[in-house]
Design a protein around this motif. Structure first.
Motif, PDB file in Angstrom:
ATOM      1  N   ASP A 105      56.088  -3.399   2.374  1.00 38.99           N
ATOM      2  CA  ASP A 105      55.411  -2.331   2.645  1.00 38.99           C
ATOM      3  C   ASP A 105      54.182  -2.137   3.588  1.00 38.99           C
ATOM      4  O   ASP A 105      53.977  -1.338   4.485  1.00 38.99           O
ATOM      5  CB  ASP A 105      54.820  -1.777   1.267  1.00 38.99           C
ATOM      6  N   LEU A 106      53.715  -3.549   3.552  1.00 35.05           N
ATOM      7  CA  LEU A 106      52.624  -3.791   4.505  1.00 35.05           C
ATOM      8  C   LEU A 106      53.164  -3.854   6.009  1.00 35.05           C
ATOM      9  O   LEU A 106      52.585  -3.080   6.719  1.00 35.05           O
ATOM     10  CB  LEU A 106      51.731  -5.071   4.190  1.00 35.05           C
ATOM     11  N   ILE A 107      54.268  -4.417   6.173  1.00 36.50           N
ATOM     12  CA  ILE A 107      54.742  -4.586   7.360  1.00 36.50           C
ATOM     13  C   ILE A 107      55.365  -3.121   7.890  1.00 36.50           C
ATOM     14  O   ILE A 107      55.111  -2.896   9.077  1.00 36.50           O
ATOM     15  CB  ILE A 107      55.892  -5.588   7.554  1.00 36.50           C
ATOM     16  N   GLY A 108      56.063  -2.528   6.891  1.00 36.91           N
ATOM     17  CA  GLY A 108      56.397  -1.135   7.444  1.00 36.91           C
ATOM     18  C   GLY A 108      55.190  -0.204   7.970  1.00 36.91           C
ATOM     19  O   GLY A 108      55.320   0.498   8.652  1.00 36.91           O
ATOM     20  N   THR A 109      54.297  -0.238   7.036  1.00 35.37           N
ATOM     21  CA  THR A 109      53.109   0.660   7.233  1.00 35.37           C
ATOM     22  C   THR A 109      52.439   0.235   8.626  1.00 35.37           C
ATOM     23  O   THR A 109      51.936   1.399   9.061  1.00 35.37           O
ATOM     24  CB  THR A 109      52.269   0.643   6.187  1.00 35.37           C
ATOM     25  N   VAL A 110      52.225  -0.947   8.724  1.00 36.54           N
ATOM     26  CA  VAL A 110      51.397  -1.235   9.967  1.00 36.54           C
ATOM     27  C   VAL A 110      52.280  -1.123  11.210  1.00 36.54           C
ATOM     28  O   VAL A 110      51.743  -0.691  12.291  1.00 36.54           O
ATOM     29  CB  VAL A 110      50.953  -2.736   9.860  1.00 36.54           C
ATOM     30  N   LEU A 111      53.423  -1.492  11.294  1.00 33.26           N
ATOM     31  CA  LEU A 111      54.516  -1.458  12.340  1.00 33.26           C
ATOM     32  C   LEU A 111      54.976   0.022  12.767  1.00 33.26           C
ATOM     33  O   LEU A 111      55.149   0.298  13.755  1.00 33.26           O
ATOM     34  CB  LEU A 111      55.572  -2.397  12.247  1.00 33.26           C
ATOM     35  N   PHE A 112      55.184   0.746  11.441  1.00 28.61           N
ATOM     36  CA  PHE A 112      55.792   2.232  11.746  1.00 28.61           C
ATOM     37  C   PHE A 112      54.897   3.319  11.316  1.00 28.61           C
ATOM     38  O   PHE A 112      54.768   4.174  12.335  1.00 28.61           O
ATOM     39  CB  PHE A 112      57.100   1.982  10.926  1.00 28.61           C
ATOM     40  N   PRO A 115      51.430   3.385  13.348  1.00 26.49           N
ATOM     41  CA  PRO A 115      51.829   4.104  14.761  1.00 26.49           C
ATOM     42  C   PRO A 115      52.453   5.508  14.710  1.00 26.49           C
ATOM     43  O   PRO A 115      52.007   6.407  15.876  1.00 26.49           O
ATOM     44  CB  PRO A 115      52.692   3.113  15.560  1.00 26.49           C
ATOM     45  N   PHE A 116      53.222   5.738  13.823  1.00 23.87           N
ATOM     46  CA  PHE A 116      53.652   7.245  13.985  1.00 23.87           C
ATOM     47  C   PHE A 116      52.599   8.163  13.863  1.00 23.87           C
ATOM     48  O   PHE A 116      52.511   9.235  14.433  1.00 23.87           O
ATOM     49  CB  PHE A 116      54.795   7.291  12.994  1.00 23.87           C
ATOM     50  N   CYS A 117      51.918   7.963  12.908  1.00 23.49           N
ATOM     51  CA  CYS A 117      50.506   9.079  12.866  1.00 23.49           C
ATOM     52  C   CYS A 117      49.848   9.061  14.062  1.00 23.49           C
ATOM     53  O   CYS A 117      49.426  10.104  14.433  1.00 23.49           O
ATOM     54  CB  CYS A 117      49.865   8.544  11.479  1.00 23.49           C
ATOM     55  N   ILE A 118      49.439   8.003  14.524  1.00 22.54           N
ATOM     56  CA  ILE A 118      48.698   8.137  16.087  1.00 22.54           C
ATOM     57  C   ILE A 118      49.349   9.001  16.837  1.00 22.54           C
ATOM     58  O   ILE A 118      48.762   9.497  17.662  1.00 22.54           O
ATOM     59  CB  ILE A 118      48.261   6.564  16.168  1.00 22.54           C
ATOM     60  N   PHE A 165      48.443  14.924   9.989  1.00 27.24           N
ATOM     61  CA  PHE A 165      48.773  13.364  10.464  1.00 27.24           C
ATOM     62  C   PHE A 165      47.659  12.676  10.308  1.00 27.24           C
ATOM     63  O   PHE A 165      47.573  11.525  10.037  1.00 27.24           O
ATOM     64  CB  PHE A 165      48.799  13.433  11.786  1.00 27.24           C
ATOM     65  N   VAL A 166      46.314  13.013  10.354  1.00 28.67           N
ATOM     66  CA  VAL A 166      45.066  12.407  10.191  1.00 28.67           C
ATOM     67  C   VAL A 166      44.961  12.109   8.482  1.00 28.67           C
ATOM     68  O   VAL A 166      44.635  10.691   8.312  1.00 28.67           O
ATOM     69  CB  VAL A 166      43.868  13.374  10.327  1.00 28.67           C
ATOM     70  N   LEU A 167      45.145  12.823   7.813  1.00 27.15           N
ATOM     71  CA  LEU A 167      45.317  12.554   6.268  1.00 27.15           C
ATOM     72  C   LEU A 167      46.312  11.520   5.808  1.00 27.15           C
ATOM     73  O   LEU A 167      46.037  10.400   5.156  1.00 27.15           O
ATOM     74  CB  LEU A 167      45.667  13.664   5.439  1.00 27.15           C
ATOM     75  N   LEU A 168      47.470  11.790   6.544  1.00 30.99           N
ATOM     76  CA  LEU A 168      48.563  10.645   6.277  1.00 30.99           C
ATOM     77  C   LEU A 168      48.182   9.360   6.788  1.00 30.99           C
ATOM     78  O   LEU A 168      48.265   8.086   6.326  1.00 30.99           O
ATOM     79  CB  LEU A 168      49.650  10.919   7.045  1.00 30.99           C
ATOM     80  N   LEU A 169      47.599   9.242   8.083  1.00 34.87           N
ATOM     81  CA  LEU A 169      46.921   8.136   8.636  1.00 34.87           C
ATOM     82  C   LEU A 169      46.051   7.330   7.767  1.00 34.87           C
ATOM     83  O   LEU A 169      45.973   6.117   7.478  1.00 34.87           O
ATOM     84  CB  LEU A 169      46.438   8.237   9.938  1.00 34.87           C
TER      85      LEU A 169
END
Length: 203
Positions: A105-112, A115-118, A165-169
């Motif tokens: 989950d950590l890898i998926g959140t940081v890598l995907f 960045p998707f939210c940004i 997107f901001v809340l999800l980020l």
């Protein structure tokens, strides 16, 4: 390696974000009630108005119904992420250890996800500003309105895309902190994650 004091400081940030997300989840409960009420009125007004020969509803109320429906999605993304109610292919994931799940989950959140939210914020910023009336020369005109008679302005609901997107980020950052704590061996955080996932109020 992060020190315990640093983890505690990060976890306080995570708890603050989680608190906001929970409040938004409770707000969605009221939006659902309002959505049902507006929908019921629109249906009743259409049939009663046809029976008595009067127009009892309007495009504004019809558009309000789908605005509220959209708000449920926009405000619910972060809440769903926090409670682990997002769709997973979990035939392998469910059998892994807490630390291994947290690492994935950590890898998926940081890598995907982050960045998707940004990227989502970046690509929607200009269309939203244009909806508020920003012209190519930098001046401001009228904000975007519905093309239907008596419709609602489009700019506020389009702005909610960026808000979503901001809340999800923010929630992704909170989840990253919790996943990292689990990977580093903080079992109390692992139990907290498990309880949040198990107590999903959608079932």
């Amino acid at each position: 390696m992060l020190k315990p004091s640093q983890i505690r400081a990060l976890f306080k940030i995570s708890q603050a974000i989680d608190s906001v997300t929970e409040k938004l989840g409770r707000l969605c409960d009221w939006i659902v009630i309002l959505l049902v009420a507006v929908g019921f009125y629109n249906v009743a007004a259409r049939y009663i108005g046809r029976f008595i020969g009067m127009k009892l509803s309007s495009n504004a109320l019809i558009e309000l119904q789908w605005y509220l429906f959209s708000l449920l999605f926009f405000l619910g993304f972060a809440y769903i992420l926090k409670h682990g109610a997002n769709v997973r292919v979990d035939f392998l994931y469910a059998n892994w250890s807490e630390r291994r799940r947290a690492l994935i989950d950590l890898i998926g959140t940081v890598l995907f996800l982050i960045p998707f939210c940004i990227i989502g914020i970046w690509v929607t910023l200009n269309p939203v500003m244009q909806s508020w009336g920003r012209l190519p020369d930098g001046s401001w005109g009228q904000w975007e309105m519905s093309s239907d008679a008596d419709g609602l302005p489009r700019a506020p609901i389009k702005t909610m895309i960026i808000v979503a997107f901001v809340l999800l980020l923010l929630q992704a950052i909170s989840q990253t902190i919790k996943y990292l704590a689990v990977v580093l061996g903080y079992r109390d955080v692992a139990r907290s994650l498990a309880s949040e996932t198990e107590q999903i109020p959608f079932e």
